[in-house]
Design an enzyme around this catalytic site. Structure first.
Site, PDB file in Angstrom:
ATOM      1  N   ASN A   1      -2.943  12.956  -4.118  1.00  0.00           N
ATOM      2  CA  ASN A   1      -4.104  13.464  -4.855  1.00  0.00           C
ATOM      3  C   ASN A   1      -4.486  14.864  -4.405  1.00  0.00           C
ATOM      4  OD1 ASN A   1      -4.542  11.239  -6.548  1.00  0.00           O
ATOM      5  ND2 ASN A   1      -5.706  10.145  -4.984  1.00  0.00           N
TER       6      ASN A   1
ATOM      7  N   ASP B   1       0.839  -1.196   0.000  1.00  0.00           N
ATOM      8  CA  ASP B   1       0.000   0.000   0.000  1.00  0.00           C
ATOM      9  C   ASP B   1       0.876   1.250   0.000  1.00  0.00           C
ATOM     10  OD1 ASP B   1      -3.006   0.830   0.543  1.00  0.00           O
ATOM     11  OD2 ASP B   1      -1.733   2.168   1.738  1.00  0.00           O
TER      12      ASP B   1
ATOM     13  N   GLU C   1      -4.975   2.406  -3.858  1.00  0.00           N
ATOM     14  CA  GLU C   1      -3.513   2.407  -3.976  1.00  0.00           C
ATOM     15  C   GLU C   1      -2.898   1.129  -3.424  1.00  0.00           C
ATOM     16  OE1 GLU C   1      -4.503   4.646  -0.117  1.00  0.00           O
ATOM     17  OE2 GLU C   1      -5.359   4.348  -2.107  1.00  0.00           O
TER      18      GLU C   1
ATOM     19  N   ASP D   1      -2.661   9.308 -10.539  1.00  0.00           N
ATOM     20  CA  ASP D   1      -2.789   8.218 -11.522  1.00  0.00           C
ATOM     21  C   ASP D   1      -1.432   7.841 -12.090  1.00  0.00           C
ATOM     22  OD1 ASP D   1      -5.496   8.197 -11.120  1.00  0.00           O
ATOM     23  OD2 ASP D   1      -5.999   9.265 -12.973  1.00  0.00           O
TER      24      ASP D   1
END
Length: 285
Positions: free
Chosen positions: A168, A160, A203, A177
């Site tokens: 973000n 992770d 993620e 992305d």
């Protein structure tokens, strides 16, 4: 098309019999008219009439046989389209020339090629993550399902990205992305080709190290961690982006339990400060 529709009441389920009826009327109408004229004018020559009638019938048989033979390509193409299973069209033989049959076969083959490509694309999309290109959950489980128990024994890691929400929020979703895409490339490019990499959600990624021990899996993950420290995928404030991971021994038969153990190890790695790789055995001891 108008003649086809207008004649549909004659043998509506058989185009061949409909063509036979048209040929029969077309070839016998002149004969019937001649015989009627000859009979009404007393000029009927019976031997000649019999010869002409027999010849006309023989010609009709030959014409109908030829029509059936010439309609064979249409029948082959229709069968290929009607017998299509699972959305796939069976290609038909390639014909030379540019007549109606050749164009029909070429059209069927183009449709077969386009359908096959569409099915391959749909199949890839069904098992792949559209953003990163690695497997999705369904794809990974499908890959494991086709392997034997021996082939699906190894180590499992849940990986992770740390503080990914900040990527973000601070850098934008496009950068987020791009980071996920780059991280997936690093994972897929570092593990062996026999190992499986999947985007498990958000993620989070899952890596199944086939035939490997936990120690071997952790060694690979440490190399990846070292690589992205030296070549950061992004920075959150002053810090380079890192990841945390939880590992455990696993097999297809014990996958659900292994996922719980790996998830517990990942949670503990986050709890202990992130940027670390923990084995499920470490948190149980």
């Amino acid at each position: 098309m108008r003649l086809y529709l207008a004649s549909s009441f004659i043998f509506p389920r058989s185009l061949q019999l409909r063509l036979f009826a048209v040929c029969f009327v077309g070839t016998h109408l002149p004969l019937a008219a001649f015989l009627a004229w000859a009979a009404t004018t007393s000029r009927l020559d019976w031997p000649g009439a019999i010869v002409v009638t027999v010849a006309t019938l023989l010609g009709t048989v030959i014409a109908v046989g030829g029509i059936y033979a010439l309609l064979a390509p249409i029948d082959v193409a229709a069968r290929a389209l009607n017998d299509a299973g699972d959305g796939e069209i069976t290609p038909v033989p390639q014909l030379s020339g540019s007549d109606l049959a050749a164009r029909l076969f070429a059209g069927v083959n183009r449709a077969a090629g386009a359908t096959a490509e569409r099915m391959r694309k749909l199949s890839r999309e069904a098992i792949s993550d559209p953003l990163t290109g690695v497997l999705n959950r369904r794809g990974l489980l499908q890959r494991l399902d086709v392997l034997s128990e021996h082939e699906t024994t190894g180590a499992l890691a849940l990986v992770d990205m740390d503080h990914f929400k900040l990527v973000n929020d601070l850098l934008g979703h496009e950068t987020g992305d791009r980071v996920l895409q780059d991280f997936a490339k690093v994972l897929a490019g570092t593990v062996r080709h026999t190992d499986l990499v999947a985007r498990w959600g958000g993620e989070e990624f899952l890596v199944f190290f086939r035939g490997a021990t936990e120690a071997q899996a952790q060694s690979v993950l440490m190399r990846i961690a070292e690589r992205i420290r030296n070549e950061p995928l992004a920075h959150v404030g002053e810090r380079p982006l890192t990841f945390s991971a939880g590992t455990t021994a696993a097999s297809r038969r014990t996958l659900e339990e292994a996922l719980r153990r790996a998830d517990g190890a990942l949670y503990e790695a986050k709890h202990r400060g992130r940027a670390r790789i923990l084995s499920s055995a470490e948190i149980q001891s």
